[in-house]
Design a protein around this motif. Structure first.
Motif, short mmCIF file in Angstrom:
data_model
loop_
_atom_site.label_atom_id
_atom_site.label_comp_id
_atom_site.label_asym_id
_atom_site.label_seq_id
_atom_site.Cartn_x
_atom_site.Cartn_y
_atom_site.Cartn_z
N SER A 248 9.86 9.45 -4.74
CA SER A 248 9.15 9.22 -3.48
C SER A 248 8.43 7.88 -3.51
CB SER A 248 8.14 10.35 -3.24
OG SER A 248 7.43 10.14 -2.04
N ALA A 249 8.80 6.98 -2.60
CA ALA A 249 8.16 5.68 -2.42
C ALA A 249 8.05 4.91 -3.74
CB ALA A 249 6.77 5.86 -1.80
N VAL A 250 9.13 4.92 -4.51
CA VAL A 250 9.12 4.27 -5.83
C VAL A 250 9.34 2.77 -5.69
CG1 VAL A 250 10.37 4.03 -8.02
CG2 VAL A 250 9.79 6.30 -7.14
N ASP A 251 8.41 2.00 -6.22
CA ASP A 251 8.52 0.54 -6.33
C ASP A 251 8.51 0.17 -7.80
OD1 ASP A 251 8.27 0.53 -3.56
OD2 ASP A 251 6.19 -0.17 -3.58
N LYS A 252 9.18 -0.93 -8.12
CA LYS A 252 9.10 -1.47 -9.47
C LYS A 252 9.06 -2.98 -9.40
CE LYS A 252 9.15 -1.80 -13.96
NZ LYS A 252 7.97 -1.40 -14.77
N THR A 253 7.96 -3.55 -9.91
CA THR A 253 7.81 -5.01 -10.00
C THR A 253 7.58 -5.38 -11.45
OG1 THR A 253 6.84 -5.14 -7.78
CG2 THR A 253 6.47 -7.00 -9.25
N PHE A 254 8.44 -6.23 -11.97
CA PHE A 254 8.26 -6.74 -13.33
C PHE A 254 7.31 -7.93 -13.27
CE2 PHE A 254 12.41 -4.63 -13.54
CZ PHE A 254 12.24 -3.85 -14.68
N GLY A 255 6.36 -7.96 -14.22
CA GLY A 255 5.38 -9.04 -14.25
C GLY A 255 4.44 -9.00 -13.07
N ALA A 256 4.10 -7.79 -12.61
CA ALA A 256 3.22 -7.65 -11.44
C ALA A 256 1.91 -8.40 -11.66
CB ALA A 256 2.93 -6.17 -11.19
N GLY A 257 1.47 -9.10 -10.63
CA GLY A 257 0.21 -9.83 -10.71
C GLY A 257 0.34 -11.20 -11.31
N THR A 258 1.56 -11.63 -11.64
CA THR A 258 1.76 -12.96 -12.21
C THR A 258 2.61 -13.79 -11.24
OG1 THR A 258 3.84 -12.51 -13.36
CG2 THR A 258 1.80 -11.88 -14.49
N SER A 259 2.64 -15.10 -11.47
CA SER A 259 3.43 -15.98 -10.61
C SER A 259 4.92 -15.78 -10.81
CB SER A 259 3.06 -17.44 -10.90
OG SER A 259 3.30 -17.76 -12.26
N ALA A 260 5.30 -15.15 -11.94
CA ALA A 260 6.71 -14.93 -12.24
C ALA A 260 7.16 -13.51 -11.91
CB ALA A 260 6.97 -15.23 -13.72
N SER A 261 6.40 -12.81 -11.10
CA SER A 261 6.73 -11.42 -10.81
C SER A 261 8.06 -11.31 -10.06
CB SER A 261 5.61 -10.77 -9.99
OG SER A 261 5.52 -11.36 -8.71
N VAL A 262 8.78 -10.23 -10.33
CA VAL A 262 10.07 -9.96 -9.68
C VAL A 262 10.05 -8.51 -9.20
CG1 VAL A 262 12.56 -9.74 -9.98
CG2 VAL A 262 11.33 -11.61 -11.10
N THR A 263 10.26 -8.31 -7.91
CA THR A 263 10.32 -6.96 -7.36
C THR A 263 11.75 -6.46 -7.47
OG1 THR A 263 8.53 -7.40 -5.81
CG2 THR A 263 9.94 -5.51 -5.34
#
Length: 273
Positions: A13-28
Motif C-alpha cells: 500500500s502506497a509503497v515508495d522507495k528512494t535511494f539516497g533520500a535527502g541527498t542531492s544524488a537521490s533516486v526515486t
C-alpha cells in the motif's frame, strides 16, 4: 454466514522507495505502489530495465526497506514473514554451493534452521523426485546443465514449504527451449504446492504464459501502469499457439508501449517476442 476473505499473500500500500533520500544524488525507484497478490496466485512484474521490478521484489523479501508505505506478507510484516520462513526466493543465478552435492544444496535452508538430519534428507528426496533429479542427488553443481541447476535452486527455495515464492528472472540465462521447459516445471510445482508466486521477467510471452495477472510497470520512477488479467486455463504445449495467448501478449505489449507519461519512448530491456 459470510465466509471471510483469505489473507493476501502480499499486500503493498502506497509503497515508495528512494535511494539516497535527502541527498542531492537521490533516486526515486518506486512511487505509489499498490498491489495485492492472493494466496495461490501467479503474478508477474514486467517493465523496462531500471523500472524497479527487482527493487519491489526485494522489498517484499525484506532485503530492502521501503521509504514509505506498508508491506504485508500473509498479514505479517515482511521481516516477520522472513523470520517465519513464509516465502522462498530464487534469482537468475542459481547460487548453488559448488562444494555441496545437489541433495546437500537443497537441504541447506533446513540445515540452517536446525531441522534434524533424517527430516532434511526425507524432504530433499521428496523435492528431488518432484523436480526430476533423483538420479543426480550426489552430483556437484558443475556436473549439471544450466536448466538442471535452476531446478535445484527452485527445489531449495521450496524446501521449507513456503506459501509464497519470489523469483527474480530465474530463467533469464537459459536457452529458449530449456526456458520453456522450465516454465512448465514451475507451473507444475506451483500447482502441486499451492504457493503464490511473484515473478520478475523481461519477457512478455513468459509473463503471459505463466501468470494469472501481469503487472506492467512504467519507466523510473516505477509505478503500476496497468494490470493485465490472463485467462488461458491449463497451460499445454499448444497454449503458445492459441489466439487467446497472442491476444494477451498484445495487451501486455500495448500496455508497455502506451505508458501515458511518454507514449512514443522506445522500450529498452523488454523482450517483445
Amino acid at each position: 454466514m459470510t465466509e471471510e476473505a483469505p489473507i493476501p499473500a502480499v499486500h503493498l500500500s502506497a509503497v515508495d522507495k528512494t535511494f539516497g533520500a535527502g541527498t542531492s544524488a537521490s533516486v526515486t525507484a518506486l512511487e505509489g505502489i499498490d498491489l495485492t497478490v492472493a494466496p495461490g496466485e501467479f503474478v508477474s512484474l514486467i517493465g523496462p530495465s531500471g523500472c524497479g521490478k527487482s527493487t519491489l521484489m526485494r522489498i517484499v523479501a525484506d532485503l530492502e526497506q521501503p521509504t514509505s508505505g506498508t508491506v504485508a506478507v500473509f498479514g505479517k510484516t515482511a521481516k516477520q514473514a522472513r523470520v517465519d520462513q513464509d516465502y522462498g526466493i530464487a534469482f537468475q543465478a542459481a547460487g548453488l554451493l559448488p562444494w555441496r552435492t545437489v541433495r546437500a544444496n537443497i537441504e541447506l535452508p533446513l540445515e540452517l534452521h536446525g531441522t534434524k538430519k533424517a527430516q532434511r534428507r526425507a524432504r530433499a528426496d521428496e523435492l528431488l523426485e518432484t523436480v526430476g533429479l533423483t538420479d543426480f542427488a550426489n552430483h556437484r553443481p558443475e556436473q549439471l546443465s544450466g536448466g538442471m541447476q535452476q531446478r535445484v535452486a527452485i527445489a531449495r527455495s521450496l524446501a521449507e514449504q513456503p506459501r509464497l515464492l519470489l523469483m527474480d528472472e530465474p530463467f533469464g540465462a537459459l536457452d529458449e527451449m530449456t526456458r520453456e521447459r522450465m516454465q512448465g516445471e514451475l507451473l507444475r510445482l506451483a500447482a502441486a504446492t499451492g504457493c503464490a508466486v511473484v515473478f520478475v521477467t523481461h519477457s512478455i510471452p513468459e509473463a503471459v504464459y505463466l501468470s494469472d495477472r501481469v503487472v506492467v510497470m512504467s519507466p523510473r520512477p516505477g509505478r503500476i501502469a496497468e494490470i493485465v488479467p490472463v485467462s488461458l486455463g491449463e497451460r499445454t504445449e499448444d497454449t503458445r499457439e492459441a489466439g487467446d495467448f497472442f491476444a494477451a501478449v498484445t495487451a501486455v505489449r500495448e500496455a508497455l508501449r502506451g505508458h501515458p507519461s511518454d507514449p512514443d519512448a522506445p522500450l529498452r530491456g523488454v523482450d517483445l517476442r
